[in-house]
Write an enzyme that holds these catalytic residues in place. Structure first.
Site, PDB file in Angstrom:
ATOM      1  N   THR A 157       1.029  -1.293  -0.045  1.00 15.54           N
ATOM      2  CA  THR A 157      -0.167   0.065  -0.227  1.00 15.54           C
ATOM      3  C   THR A 157       0.808   1.321   0.207  1.00 15.54           C
ATOM      4  O   THR A 157       2.030   1.197   0.466  1.00 15.54           O
ATOM      5  CB  THR A 157      -0.810  -0.171   1.366  1.00 15.54           C
ATOM      6  OG1 THR A 157      -0.304   0.175   2.394  1.00 15.54           O
ATOM      7  CG2 THR A 157      -1.984  -1.146   1.362  1.00 15.54           C
ATOM      8  N   ASP A 158       0.244   2.340  -0.267  1.00 11.38           N
ATOM      9  CA  ASP A 158       0.616   3.680  -0.308  1.00 11.38           C
ATOM     10  C   ASP A 158       0.685   4.441   1.007  1.00 11.38           C
ATOM     11  O   ASP A 158       0.104   3.637   2.023  1.00 11.38           O
ATOM     12  CB  ASP A 158       0.279   4.354  -1.526  1.00 11.38           C
ATOM     13  CG  ASP A 158      -1.082   4.984  -1.350  1.00 11.38           C
ATOM     14  OD1 ASP A 158      -1.805   4.616  -0.588  1.00 11.38           O
ATOM     15  OD2 ASP A 158      -1.548   5.218  -2.601  1.00 11.38           O
ATOM     16  N   GLN A 159       0.758   5.493   1.291  1.00  7.57           N
ATOM     17  CA  GLN A 159       0.632   6.335   2.454  1.00  7.57           C
ATOM     18  C   GLN A 159      -0.698   6.397   2.738  1.00  7.57           C
ATOM     19  O   GLN A 159      -0.947   6.502   4.112  1.00  7.57           O
ATOM     20  CB  GLN A 159       1.532   7.539   2.374  1.00  7.57           C
ATOM     21  CG  GLN A 159       1.391   8.468   3.629  1.00  7.57           C
ATOM     22  CD  GLN A 159       2.197   9.567   3.314  1.00  7.57           C
ATOM     23  OE1 GLN A 159       2.339  10.271   2.242  1.00  7.57           O
ATOM     24  NE2 GLN A 159       2.594  10.362   4.315  1.00  7.57           N
TER      25      GLN A 159
END
Length: 132
Positions: free
Chosen positions: A10-12
């Site tokens: 996942t990203d931030q």
């Protein structure tokens, strides 16, 4: 195949990166083949690989960290020199639904990367799976 979205995918904002889907498709494809008695490891040991010649993914909704997903696999076409495989990526919990649909096109290749025919046993088994 079921999987849970890992934090590393996942990203931030905790949304699964689009490239993670490609990894999930491959894992589901290998497990789907195994479930039908076709071990990719055996095909590879025979000197034949299934090169990805095409990949299409249509993203419909975001997968997020810790979502439980299911990747469904269907064989769309099996020929001696070409396989077409379809996928649906579904979220199973909270807000169930289709997150993505995809298709991969595979060409059997030898160790040098040249297109070859799929071994007869594999082709026969795949055609039996695809038969209605």
């Amino acid at each position: 195949m079921q999987l849970r979205v890992r934090f590393a995918e996942t990203d931030q904002m905790r949304v699964a990166h689009h490239a993670a889907y490609v990894v999930w498709l491959e894992a589901a494809r290998v497990e789907w083949l195994r479930g039908h008695g076709l071990r990719y490891r055996d095909l590879d040991a025979s000197g034949v690989s299934l090169a990805v010649a095409g990949l299409t993914v249509r993203y419909r909704a975001a997968a997020r960290f810790d979502d439980l997903l299911r990747v469904e696999v269907t064989l769309r076409d099996a020929r001696s020199r070409r396989l077409v495989i379809g996928y649906r990526v579904l979220r199973l919990e909270d807000e169930p639904g289709v997150l993505a649909t995809a298709e991969t096109v595979h060409v059997p290749t030898d160790a040098r990367g040249r297109a070859v025919r799929l071994p007869a046993g594999w082709l026969q088994a795949l055609r039996a799976i695809a038969a209605p």
